[in-house]
Enzyme design. Structure first.
Site, PDB file in Angstrom:
ATOM      1  N   CYS A   4      25.310   0.490  37.610  1.00  0.00           N
ATOM      2  CA  CYS A   4      24.023   1.057  37.180  1.00  0.00           C
ATOM      3  C   CYS A   4      22.835   0.510  37.963  1.00  0.00           C
ATOM      4  O   CYS A   4      21.713   0.962  37.763  1.00  0.00           O
ATOM      5  CB  CYS A   4      23.826   0.812  35.685  1.00  0.00           C
ATOM      6  SG  CYS A   4      25.229   1.363  34.690  1.00  0.00           S
ATOM      7  N   HIS A  48      15.084  -1.736  32.397  1.00  0.00           N
ATOM      8  CA  HIS A  48      16.426  -1.154  32.440  1.00  0.00           C
ATOM      9  C   HIS A  48      16.759  -0.563  31.068  1.00  0.00           C
ATOM     10  O   HIS A  48      17.249   0.561  30.987  1.00  0.00           O
ATOM     11  CB  HIS A  48      17.440  -2.221  32.844  1.00  0.00           C
ATOM     12  CG  HIS A  48      18.828  -1.697  32.993  1.00  0.00           C
ATOM     13  ND1 HIS A  48      19.170  -0.748  33.932  1.00  0.00           N
ATOM     14  CD2 HIS A  48      19.974  -1.977  32.315  1.00  0.00           C
ATOM     15  CE1 HIS A  48      20.466  -0.471  33.833  1.00  0.00           C
ATOM     16  NE2 HIS A  48      20.972  -1.199  32.861  1.00  0.00           N
ATOM     17  N   GLU A  85      17.123  -8.503  28.269  1.00  0.00           N
ATOM     18  CA  GLU A  85      16.111  -8.190  29.277  1.00  0.00           C
ATOM     19  C   GLU A  85      14.709  -8.493  28.772  1.00  0.00           C
ATOM     20  O   GLU A  85      13.889  -9.082  29.497  1.00  0.00           O
ATOM     21  CB  GLU A  85      16.200  -6.724  29.681  1.00  0.00           C
ATOM     22  CG  GLU A  85      15.159  -6.327  30.719  1.00  0.00           C
ATOM     23  CD  GLU A  85      15.164  -4.846  31.061  1.00  0.00           C
ATOM     24  OE1 GLU A  85      14.500  -4.468  32.043  1.00  0.00           O
ATOM     25  OE2 GLU A  85      15.828  -4.074  30.342  1.00  0.00           O
ATOM     26  N   LYS A 125      14.573   5.608  29.808  1.00  0.00           N
ATOM     27  CA  LYS A 125      15.893   6.136  29.462  1.00  0.00           C
ATOM     28  C   LYS A 125      15.899   6.751  28.063  1.00  0.00           C
ATOM     29  O   LYS A 125      16.812   7.503  27.711  1.00  0.00           O
ATOM     30  CB  LYS A 125      16.953   5.041  29.549  1.00  0.00           C
ATOM     31  CG  LYS A 125      17.302   4.617  30.969  1.00  0.00           C
ATOM     32  CD  LYS A 125      18.426   3.581  30.967  1.00  0.00           C
ATOM     33  CE  LYS A 125      18.792   3.127  32.369  1.00  0.00           C
ATOM     34  NZ  LYS A 125      17.768   2.237  32.972  1.00  0.00           N
ATOM     35  N   HIS A 133      20.860   7.664  30.477  1.00  0.00           N
ATOM     36  CA  HIS A 133      21.171   6.675  31.513  1.00  0.00           C
ATOM     37  C   HIS A 133      21.898   7.361  32.668  1.00  0.00           C
ATOM     38  O   HIS A 133      23.037   7.801  32.514  1.00  0.00           O
ATOM     39  CB  HIS A 133      22.039   5.577  30.893  1.00  0.00           C
ATOM     40  CG  HIS A 133      22.258   4.392  31.774  1.00  0.00           C
ATOM     41  ND1 HIS A 133      21.799   4.312  33.072  1.00  0.00           N
ATOM     42  CD2 HIS A 133      22.899   3.213  31.541  1.00  0.00           C
ATOM     43  CE1 HIS A 133      22.147   3.150  33.592  1.00  0.00           C
ATOM     44  NE2 HIS A 133      22.823   2.470  32.691  1.00  0.00           N
ATOM     45  N   PHE A 144      27.025  -3.031  35.369  1.00  0.00           N
ATOM     46  CA  PHE A 144      28.309  -3.632  35.071  1.00  0.00           C
ATOM     47  C   PHE A 144      28.785  -4.438  36.279  1.00  0.00           C
ATOM     48  O   PHE A 144      28.663  -3.995  37.426  1.00  0.00           O
ATOM     49  CB  PHE A 144      29.354  -2.560  34.752  1.00  0.00           C
ATOM     50  CG  PHE A 144      29.248  -1.966  33.363  1.00  0.00           C
ATOM     51  CD1 PHE A 144      28.316  -2.415  32.452  1.00  0.00           C
ATOM     52  CD2 PHE A 144      30.115  -0.954  32.979  1.00  0.00           C
ATOM     53  CE1 PHE A 144      28.230  -1.863  31.180  1.00  0.00           C
ATOM     54  CE2 PHE A 144      30.044  -0.393  31.706  1.00  0.00           C
ATOM     55  CZ  PHE A 144      29.095  -0.854  30.803  1.00  0.00           C
TER      56      PHE A 144
END
Length: 411
Positions: free
Chosen positions: A162, A302, A313, A334, A339, A400
């Site tokens: 991502c 994110h 985050e 998002k 996403h 990931f």
């Protein structure tokens, strides 16, 4: 060497180009909807919604183009053509030896791969299309962009889940700073709304299962968040050395000032619990930009809407910015787009640049009860003004495998 943004392009769940996508984002519209297919009934797929494109590539590209490209490459070409034209390069003389292409995908041609396997099983190996491998390979989008614009300085496709789209932009930044290119077309793309990825993400407990409320399902920082919403699309930016852009009289949206990249080295999917790698990426990006935390006015987070990831985050942002976080506007876009995986960091870079250009932070929707741990000023429901003068914004992308990328843009 200073690097500037001279062109923007996208096709997204909010619109078929930058103007319509940005307009929808400022209006706080959701691009998520129930999928019109029978996957749930046929395969038992537990999630029945996603953020699909508003404008399918088949409505923009020719039939021969769509037949030889996986949807991920189709989306990349649509966004790249817009960015190229937006940069005023369609009429410019461009040295192909000084032009690069860096367009990433987190997954690659999953539709092509799985459709080809179905063909083998149902019709035999002889019926597999000859272009299957060039279509499914993850570097296919950047290769087609390179072919389209004759980019001979290099065609690259960093794959970091991502964070792929943001890493591609960071690599474009470094490609120009190293002297390898004057212009780089860079970004990310993803076309993974397919029953297998949806089923796999659902099996990880990563996806929201709010089938009865698709548009309200992506809710970053809300106490009731239950997972991310899958989206698709592409974002592309044209990066250029400031010297080259000035020489041709190009319009400049913003400068790309800094890049920070780290790895958690913690877990194949889960972020490091203390967010040390994420915070370090932001810190490195600011340091490389020659800025302090006081220069930051905006963060495009994110923020995927997962129960654990969002607050890691957020705590990292607070830790980095300290008390200045009270003056920073946080957006989690998002919530509207879903996403886009490998396309997320690129689309969100477009949003970050537009926020700086228009001095407007886009809203975060669906947050009815913010997490009490959130200690950054979240822009909710309606846009908010960013300050005048010289300001900077951070775009975060994490993937990931523990990939952390922070980009710092400024005006």
């Amino acid at each position: 060497m200073n690097v500037v943004v001279t062109g923007l392009g996208t096709t997204s769940p909010l619109g078929g180009d930058v103007a319509s996508t940005w307009e929808a984002a400022l209006a706080g519209r959701s691009g998520v909807r129930t999928l019109e297919n029978d996957w749930a009934e046929q395969y038992g797929v537990p999630v029945t919604f996603a953020g699909q494109l508003v404008v399918p590539p088949s409505e923009v590209l020719s039939r021969p183009e769509t037949k030889r490209m996986d949807p991920s490459a189709q989306m990349a070409i649509v966004a790249a053509r817009e960015a190229w034209a937006d940069a005023g390069l369609a009429e410019a003389e461009v040295d192909p030896e000084r032009l690069g292409s860096i367009v990433s995908s987190g997954i690659g041609g999953v539709w092509t791969l799985l459709t080809a396997w179905d063909t083998v099983k149902e019709r035999g190996a002889s019926r597999v299309l000859p272009l299957t491998v060039p279509m499914l390979m993850p570097n296919s989008p950047t290769a087609y962009v390179s072919l389209e614009f004759k980019a001979r300085a290099g065609a690259h496709a960093p794959v970091s889940a991502c964070a792929s789209g943001a890493e591609a932009i960071g690599m474009g930044f470094e490609m120009i700073q190293s002297g390898r290119a004057d212009i780089v077309i860079c970004g990310g793309t993803e076309a993974a709304i397919h029953p297998l990825p949806i089923s796999a993400f659902a099996a990880m407990q990563a996806l929201s299962k709010r089938n009865d409320d698709p548009q309200g399902a992506s809710r970053p920082y809300d106490v009731s968040r239950d997972g991310f919403v899958l989206g698709e699309g592409a974002g592309v930016v044209v990066l250029e050395s400031e010297e080259h852009a000035k020489a041709r009289g190009a319009r400049v949206y913003a400068s790309l000032l800094g890049l920070g990249m780290t790895a958690d080295a913690h877990h194949i999917a889960a972020p490091e619990p203390n967010g040390a790698g994420q915070t370090k990426a932001m810190e490195l990006a600011l340091e490389r930009a020659g800025l302090t935390t006081a220069d930051v006015a905006h963060v495009n987070a994110h923020a995927t809407s997962t129960p654990v990831g969002d607050m890691i985050e957020a705590r990292g942002i607070r830790s980095l910015l300290g008390s200045h976080a009270d003056q920073v506007l946080l957006s989690a876009t998002k919530s509207m787009t879903g996403h886009l995986l490998g396309g997320a960091g690129a689309l969100e870079s477009v949003f970050t640049v537009k926020a700086l250009e228009t001095r407007t932070a886009p809203p975060t929707i669906n947050v009815t009860e913010p997490d009490p741990e959130l200690q950054v000023d979240l822009v909710r429901d309606t846009p908010r003004a960013l300050p005048e003068g010289q300001i900077a914004a951070i775009n975060n992308s994490f993937g990931f495998g523990g990939h952390n990328v922070a980009l710092v843009f400024g005006v």
